[in-house]
Design an enzyme around this catalytic site. Structure first.
Site, PDB file in Angstrom:
ATOM      1  N   SER A 114     135.155 -62.308  78.288  1.00 47.89           N
ATOM      2  CA  SER A 114     134.176 -63.285  77.828  1.00 47.89           C
ATOM      3  C   SER A 114     133.556 -62.896  76.487  1.00 47.89           C
ATOM      4  O   SER A 114     133.474 -61.718  76.130  1.00 47.89           O
ATOM      5  CB  SER A 114     133.065 -63.424  78.875  1.00 47.89           C
ATOM      6  N   GLN A 116     130.522 -61.939  74.855  1.00 46.72           N
ATOM      7  CA  GLN A 116     129.437 -61.286  75.583  1.00 46.72           C
ATOM      8  C   GLN A 116     128.651 -60.336  74.697  1.00 46.72           C
ATOM      9  O   GLN A 116     129.047 -59.995  73.580  1.00 46.72           O
ATOM     10  CB  GLN A 116     130.020 -60.487  76.759  1.00 46.72           C
ATOM     11  N   HIS A 118     125.465 -56.974  75.496  1.00 45.12           N
ATOM     12  CA  HIS A 118     124.750 -56.191  76.505  1.00 45.12           C
ATOM     13  C   HIS A 118     123.311 -56.002  76.046  1.00 45.12           C
ATOM     14  O   HIS A 118     123.058 -55.779  74.856  1.00 45.12           O
ATOM     15  CB  HIS A 118     125.432 -54.843  76.712  1.00 45.12           C
ATOM     16  N   LYS A 141     123.615 -50.937  78.180  1.00 36.55           N
ATOM     17  CA  LYS A 141     125.046 -50.680  78.329  1.00 36.55           C
ATOM     18  C   LYS A 141     125.750 -50.552  76.966  1.00 36.55           C
ATOM     19  O   LYS A 141     126.691 -51.287  76.668  1.00 36.55           O
ATOM     20  CB  LYS A 141     125.694 -51.804  79.155  1.00 36.55           C
ATOM     21  N   GLU A 143     128.535 -49.200  74.647  1.00 32.11           N
ATOM     22  CA  GLU A 143     129.866 -48.827  75.126  1.00 32.11           C
ATOM     23  C   GLU A 143     130.807 -48.503  73.980  1.00 32.11           C
ATOM     24  O   GLU A 143     130.643 -48.963  72.849  1.00 32.11           O
ATOM     25  CB  GLU A 143     130.457 -49.947  75.990  1.00 32.11           C
ATOM     26  N   HIS A 280     130.856 -59.478  71.273  1.00 36.17           N
ATOM     27  CA  HIS A 280     132.229 -58.995  71.287  1.00 36.17           C
ATOM     28  C   HIS A 280     133.004 -59.643  72.422  1.00 36.17           C
ATOM     29  O   HIS A 280     132.427 -60.240  73.342  1.00 36.17           O
ATOM     30  CB  HIS A 280     132.282 -57.475  71.418  1.00 36.17           C
ATOM     31  N   ARG A 299     126.921 -63.379  79.151  1.00 34.72           N
ATOM     32  CA  ARG A 299     128.141 -64.094  78.739  1.00 34.72           C
ATOM     33  C   ARG A 299     127.812 -65.483  78.181  1.00 34.72           C
ATOM     34  O   ARG A 299     126.831 -66.096  78.575  1.00 34.72           O
ATOM     35  CB  ARG A 299     129.082 -64.245  79.935  1.00 34.72           C
ATOM     36  N   LYS A 305     132.775 -67.181  84.819  1.00 35.89           N
ATOM     37  CA  LYS A 305     131.540 -66.652  85.386  1.00 35.89           C
ATOM     38  C   LYS A 305     130.324 -67.338  84.755  1.00 35.89           C
ATOM     39  O   LYS A 305     130.442 -68.136  83.822  1.00 35.89           O
ATOM     40  CB  LYS A 305     131.474 -65.138  85.178  1.00 35.89           C
TER      41      LYS A 305
END
Length: 420
Positions: A114, A116, A118, A141, A143, A280, A299, A305
């Site tokens: 997706s 998205q 964080h 989050k 990453e 991203h 998202r 979702k």
């Protein structure tokens, strides 16, 4: 605890999300099968998306010697494995309950993930309090993605001049932007403060369009690209991305992000880091992924979702720039191991690649580690202990150990760790 008990194998967990590579094509499935994960039977039609290694309550690893004991429970009972400094530094994130500050994963991506972002810690706490059924922990989050195979990703907002280029060369995209916003956006390019505001307006405008508005333009765009009809100045990589996204999610509004976000291809061993608020979407490939110990995702497109467009729009940084600004350049950890060290305290990752018979020594790490063998086999030794590991094996390394690795076959090993 004895020195031997300070290093031990753990059993990862497998997530079979719809976007994963199917059957034997999945690196996740290959590793699970090679290490003989208990209860795992490779199904040729199942999409194997993620291999989780860590203590996240959604899907905690367990001890290979006792599958009834989670890694979190074991670490809580033996805090010396975590190390006093790490426990003190991350106490608010539950280290005393055995929760590692990081979550380590392997991802095998067939369909795009997706669009998205964080949340940062403050926003994560708010979202968790307001919607605990959706945002299931209060942690941030950040990453890092490290390519195992050629890996494609959308990552961060394009430089403003490239977005303008898309607006000037792609009539279907231009048709979605109100003329006043178009003029304001173009005029603001040389004014960074105003440009950030107008970039937010542009993104919000596109992502909140009704299907009755964006749908006909998207249909026309895809049909034109499939026919090979490119306007002057249109870019082949954007065409490739639009057609890939439309194949994965036909008619989805998220496809328009191809004109707003960087599109990168990483080769094996290359890495990117994404902090809070960076938009991203991973598009294709196999990666190692390490993140703070959270599963919070906001998202807005390319997903079946829940889409939380208001929170995504409000939470982005809107800092444009080339995709290379997200690159993580490895440095020497030992010879020949390489260290990927993003600008956050929760984790770093070491990649060790050795030929058969070659050896390396990892310095003492004052914090816990999780390692996985993705190729080959080796003897791992520390003090008076030794552990034989091969493809798919995942093992925990307690704090304060010097670790020697001797390859018995061509070896690639990844080790995530945290130290205070």
């Amino acid at each position: 605890m004895s020195a031997v008990d300070a290093v031990f194998k753990i059993i990862p967990t497998i997530q079979d999300y719809d976007w994963g590579k199917v059957g034997e094509a999945s690196k996740v499935a290959q590793l699970a099968a090679a290490s003989k994960v208990p209860g795992f039977t490779l199904n040729a039609e199942t999409p194997y998306a993620e291999l989780w290694m860590g203590t996240h309550p959604k899907s905690s690893s367990v001890l290979q010697s006792d599958a009834s004991t989670t890694l979190a429970k074991h670490l809580a009972a033996h805090p010396e494995l975590m190390g006093e400094q790490v426990t003190a530094k991350f106490e608010g994130d539950g280290t005393k309950e055995g929760n590692l500050p990081f979550l380590f994963k392997v991802l095998s991506i067939q369909k795009a993930l997706s669009i998205q972002t964080h949340p940062d810690k403050q926003k994560a706490g708010i979202l968790h309090k307001e919607k605990p059924d959706i945002y299931k922990d209060p942690n941030h989050k950040p990453e890092m993605a490290l390519a195992l195979t050629p890996f494609k990703a959308m990552c961060g907002f394009l430089p403003l001049e490239k977005i303008v280029h898309h607006l000037l060369t792609t009539p279907e995209f231009t048709a979605l932007v109100p003329p006043k916003l178009m003029t304001s956006f173009m005029v603001s390019i040389n004014n960074p403060e105003r440009a950030k505001s107008y970039l937010k307006d542009l993104f919000a405008t596109i992502m909140t369009l009704p299907e009755s508005t964006y749908g006909p333009q998207l249909t026309a765009l895809v049909a034109r690209y499939k026919a090979g009809d490119l306007k002057a100045g249109e870019l082949r990589d954007v065409v490739e991305l639009v057609l890939k996204l439309d194949e994965d999610f036909p008619g989805d509004i998220g496809i328009w992000c191809a004109f707003l976000l960087n599109y990168l291809t990483l080769e094996k061993g290359e890495a990117i880091f994404l902090g809070a608020g960076e938009p991203h979407a991973y598009v294709y490939g196999d990666i190692m992924e390490c993140m703070a110990n959270s599963d919070n995702v906001i998202r807005a497109g390319l997903t079946p979702k829940l889409r939380d467009i208001p929170n995504l729009v409000d939470g982005l940084t809107y800092v444009p720039g080339p995709g290379t600004k997200h690159a993580v350049q490895p440095t020497a950890f030992s010879s020949p191991s390489r260290l990927y060290d993003p600008p956050i305290p929760e984790f770093s990752v070491v990649m060790t690649a050795l030929g058969a018979g070659e050896a390396d020594t990892h310095r003492v790490v004052n914090g816990p580690s999780i390692a996985i063998v993705t190729e080959g086999a080796a003897a791992v030794s520390w003090g008076s202990g030794e552990l034989q590991v091969s493809v798919g094996d995942v093992f925990f390394v307690g704090s304060g150990l010097e670790l020697s690795v001797k390859a018995s076959d061509q070896l690639v090993l990844f080790r995530a760790f945290v130290e205070a």
